[in-house]
Scaffold this motif. Structure first.
Motif, short mmCIF file in Angstrom:
data_model
loop_
_atom_site.label_atom_id
_atom_site.label_comp_id
_atom_site.label_asym_id
_atom_site.label_seq_id
_atom_site.Cartn_x
_atom_site.Cartn_y
_atom_site.Cartn_z
N LEU A 38 2.59 1.58 -3.41
CA LEU A 38 1.82 2.19 -4.42
C LEU A 38 1.42 3.50 -4.32
CD1 LEU A 38 -0.61 -0.82 -4.94
CD2 LEU A 38 1.12 -0.23 -6.36
N PHE A 39 1.36 4.20 -3.04
CA PHE A 39 0.90 5.32 -2.70
C PHE A 39 2.01 6.10 -3.11
CE2 PHE A 39 -2.05 8.61 -1.05
CZ PHE A 39 -3.40 7.62 -1.22
N PHE A 80 -4.35 0.71 -7.05
CA PHE A 80 -5.24 -0.01 -6.33
C PHE A 80 -6.37 -0.86 -6.90
CE2 PHE A 80 -3.12 2.47 -3.16
CZ PHE A 80 -2.79 1.26 -1.91
N GLU A 91 -8.51 4.41 2.19
CA GLU A 91 -8.87 2.84 1.89
C GLU A 91 -9.57 2.95 0.57
OE1 GLU A 91 -8.30 0.24 3.71
OE2 GLU A 91 -7.31 1.01 5.30
N PRO A 92 -8.94 1.79 -0.36
CA PRO A 92 -9.52 1.80 -1.74
C PRO A 92 -10.94 1.46 -1.92
CG PRO A 92 -7.84 0.28 -1.44
CD PRO A 92 -7.91 1.11 -0.20
N ALA A 147 -3.48 6.81 -7.40
CA ALA A 147 -3.67 5.62 -6.25
C ALA A 147 -5.13 4.96 -6.35
CB ALA A 147 -4.00 6.31 -4.85
N ARG A 148 -6.30 5.37 -6.82
CA ARG A 148 -7.20 4.89 -7.42
C ARG A 148 -6.99 3.64 -8.32
NH1 ARG A 148 -13.29 6.92 -8.24
NH2 ARG A 148 -14.21 5.15 -8.20
N ARG A 162 0.73 -1.29 -0.02
CA ARG A 162 0.12 -0.12 -0.03
C ARG A 162 0.84 1.29 0.06
NH1 ARG A 162 -5.16 1.24 3.40
NH2 ARG A 162 -3.74 3.03 4.46
#
Length: 138
Positions: free
Chosen positions: A6-7, A136, A71-72, A132-133, A3
């Motif tokens: 990826l961010f 994820f 949170e995705p 990010a979206r 996480r």
């Protein structure tokens, strides 16, 4: 850990795809003298300015992830990301980064710098959430 990585990537990509285009628009309108996509070396390591800004965009994205508790699966906190980028990053730039770079803390220039900083950094915040979206979702 994935996480956070990826961010970091999302924040890194938000610099050239969101932050710098807004800076370019402001430069084209003669509002700011700074051109986007600057590749001149920065101190102390001689890294191109764009690469340095992208790296710090990744670091700030991780901080934003932790602060916003993103949170995705939850609705996207677009306004919070916009405000985080626009306020937190601009405040740090004006109070810490500018003086370190010898640009000083000029009270007369503060309102303009705050507005410009808010615009480019808010774009980064929203861009970070968009990336990010996307990351994820995979």
């Amino acid at each position: 850990m994935l996480r956070i990585c990826l961010f970091f990537v999302a924040g890194l990509l938000a610099v050239p795809f969101f932050h710098q285009p807004v800076l370019g628009l402001l430069n084209a309108l003669a509002i700011v003298p700074v051109a986007p996509f600057n590749l001149s070396p920065t101190l102390p390591f001689g890294v191109p300015s764009l690469v340095s800004a992208s790296f710090w965009g990744g670091i700030w994205a991780v901080i934003m992830l932790l602060v916003l508790r993103w949170e995705p699966s939850k609705p996207q906190p677009w306004i919070k990301a916009l405000l985080f980028g626009g306020i937190a990053l601009t405040a740090v730039a004006l109070v810490i980064v500018f003086p370190l770079k010898g640009m000083g803390f000029d009270v007369a220039k503060l309102p303009g710098r705050m507005l410009i900083g808010f615009l480019v950094n808010a774009a980064w915040g929203v861009g970070t959430l968009i990336f990010a979206r996307s990351l994820f979702a995979r």
